[in-house]
Design an enzyme around this catalytic site. Sequence first.
Site, PDB file in Angstrom:
ATOM      1  N   CYS A  70     -80.238 -76.443 -44.096  1.00  0.00           N
ATOM      2  CA  CYS A  70     -80.612 -77.887 -44.566  1.00  0.00           C
ATOM      3  C   CYS A  70     -79.687 -78.012 -45.888  1.00  0.00           C
ATOM      4  O   CYS A  70     -78.529 -77.646 -45.676  1.00  0.00           O
ATOM      5  CB  CYS A  70     -82.065 -77.564 -45.117  1.00  0.00           C
ATOM      6  SG  CYS A  70     -82.209 -76.188 -46.485  1.00  0.00           S
ATOM      7  N   ASN A  74     -80.314 -74.767 -49.007  1.00  0.00           N
ATOM      8  CA  ASN A  74     -80.907 -73.625 -48.450  1.00  0.00           C
ATOM      9  C   ASN A  74     -82.003 -72.961 -49.424  1.00  0.00           C
ATOM     10  O   ASN A  74     -81.977 -71.923 -49.671  1.00  0.00           O
ATOM     11  CB  ASN A  74     -79.624 -72.677 -48.338  1.00  0.00           C
ATOM     12  CG  ASN A  74     -79.969 -71.389 -47.381  1.00  0.00           C
ATOM     13  OD1 ASN A  74     -79.121 -70.395 -47.929  1.00  0.00           O
ATOM     14  ND2 ASN A  74     -81.031 -71.442 -46.528  1.00  0.00           N
ATOM     15  N   CYS A 128     -85.528 -74.328 -49.363  1.00  0.00           N
ATOM     16  CA  CYS A 128     -86.731 -74.879 -48.705  1.00  0.00           C
ATOM     17  C   CYS A 128     -86.915 -74.735 -47.277  1.00  0.00           C
ATOM     18  O   CYS A 128     -87.602 -73.983 -46.905  1.00  0.00           O
ATOM     19  CB  CYS A 128     -87.250 -76.444 -49.218  1.00  0.00           C
ATOM     20  SG  CYS A 128     -87.234 -76.650 -50.950  1.00  0.00           S
ATOM     21  N   ARG A 129     -86.243 -75.715 -46.586  1.00  0.00           N
ATOM     22  CA  ARG A 129     -86.720 -75.726 -45.301  1.00  0.00           C
ATOM     23  C   ARG A 129     -85.700 -74.580 -44.230  1.00  0.00           C
ATOM     24  O   ARG A 129     -86.359 -73.939 -43.302  1.00  0.00           O
ATOM     25  CB  ARG A 129     -86.144 -77.170 -44.732  1.00  0.00           C
ATOM     26  CG  ARG A 129     -87.036 -78.215 -45.225  1.00  0.00           C
ATOM     27  CD  ARG A 129     -86.502 -79.704 -44.969  1.00  0.00           C
ATOM     28  NE  ARG A 129     -85.146 -79.952 -45.625  1.00  0.00           N
ATOM     29  CZ  ARG A 129     -84.263 -80.789 -45.221  1.00  0.00           C
ATOM     30  NH1 ARG A 129     -84.480 -81.780 -44.569  1.00  0.00           N
ATOM     31  NH2 ARG A 129     -83.237 -80.995 -46.102  1.00  0.00           N
ATOM     32  N   SER A 130     -84.421 -74.520 -44.332  1.00  0.00           N
ATOM     33  CA  SER A 130     -83.940 -73.724 -43.619  1.00  0.00           C
ATOM     34  C   SER A 130     -84.219 -72.091 -43.823  1.00  0.00           C
ATOM     35  O   SER A 130     -84.603 -71.431 -42.929  1.00  0.00           O
ATOM     36  CB  SER A 130     -82.159 -73.610 -43.825  1.00  0.00           C
ATOM     37  OG  SER A 130     -81.763 -73.699 -45.000  1.00  0.00           O
ATOM     38  N   ASP A 179     -87.945 -83.027 -46.591  1.00  0.00           N
ATOM     39  CA  ASP A 179     -87.473 -82.182 -47.505  1.00  0.00           C
ATOM     40  C   ASP A 179     -88.580 -82.055 -48.489  1.00  0.00           C
ATOM     41  O   ASP A 179     -88.871 -82.891 -49.332  1.00  0.00           O
ATOM     42  CB  ASP A 179     -86.196 -82.581 -48.137  1.00  0.00           C
ATOM     43  CG  ASP A 179     -85.752 -81.497 -49.165  1.00  0.00           C
ATOM     44  OD1 ASP A 179     -86.293 -80.431 -49.361  1.00  0.00           O
ATOM     45  OD2 ASP A 179     -84.492 -81.608 -49.012  1.00  0.00           O
TER      46      ASP A 179
END
Length: 155
Positions: A8, A11, A13-15, A125
Amino acid sequence: MVKVLFVCLGNICRSPMAEAIFRKKVAEAGLEKDFVIDSAGTGDWHIGNRPHDGTLKILKDNKVDSENMLARQVKKEDLKQFDYIIAMDAENLGNLNRMKGYGESGEINRLLDYIPESKVVDVPDPYFTGNFEEVYELVEEACKQLLTHIKKHKL
C-alpha cells in the site's frame, strides 16, 4: 515456497492488515511452511513504525495476530523475489509497474482483482476514511480468494 508481498502507500494500514489476515488464513490451512508473507509501502513516511492504531484494533477485535510488524518501503529486489505482489489500489499498482521496468517480476495485481464479483476495485485507505471495518471485510474476503487462487495455481 510461494512468496506473497502486500503493498500500500505507507505500510501502516491496508498492507499490514492484508499480511496479518493472509498469514492467519495460511496457518488455518496448515500451509505456513509453504509461504513467505510480507508487506511494504511505496512511500517512506512510516518506515520502522508499527501499524496504525485502527489497523491494530480491528486485527485484535478479529483475533488476528499483528506482532512484530514494522513498516518498510518496497524495494526493486522485492519485485524479483516475490511471486505475488499485491497492490491495494491503482496508484500502488502504477508505482509497482513503474518500479519493475523491464526486469522480471512476480505477478502484480490489485488485491480486489481476486474477488471477481466485487464492484469495488481499490481497497479504500482507512488512514483517510477512518473506516477500518469496511477495509477489514474487503481484505478478509480478498485474502480468502487469493489463497484459493494460489492453491489452485501454485500448490
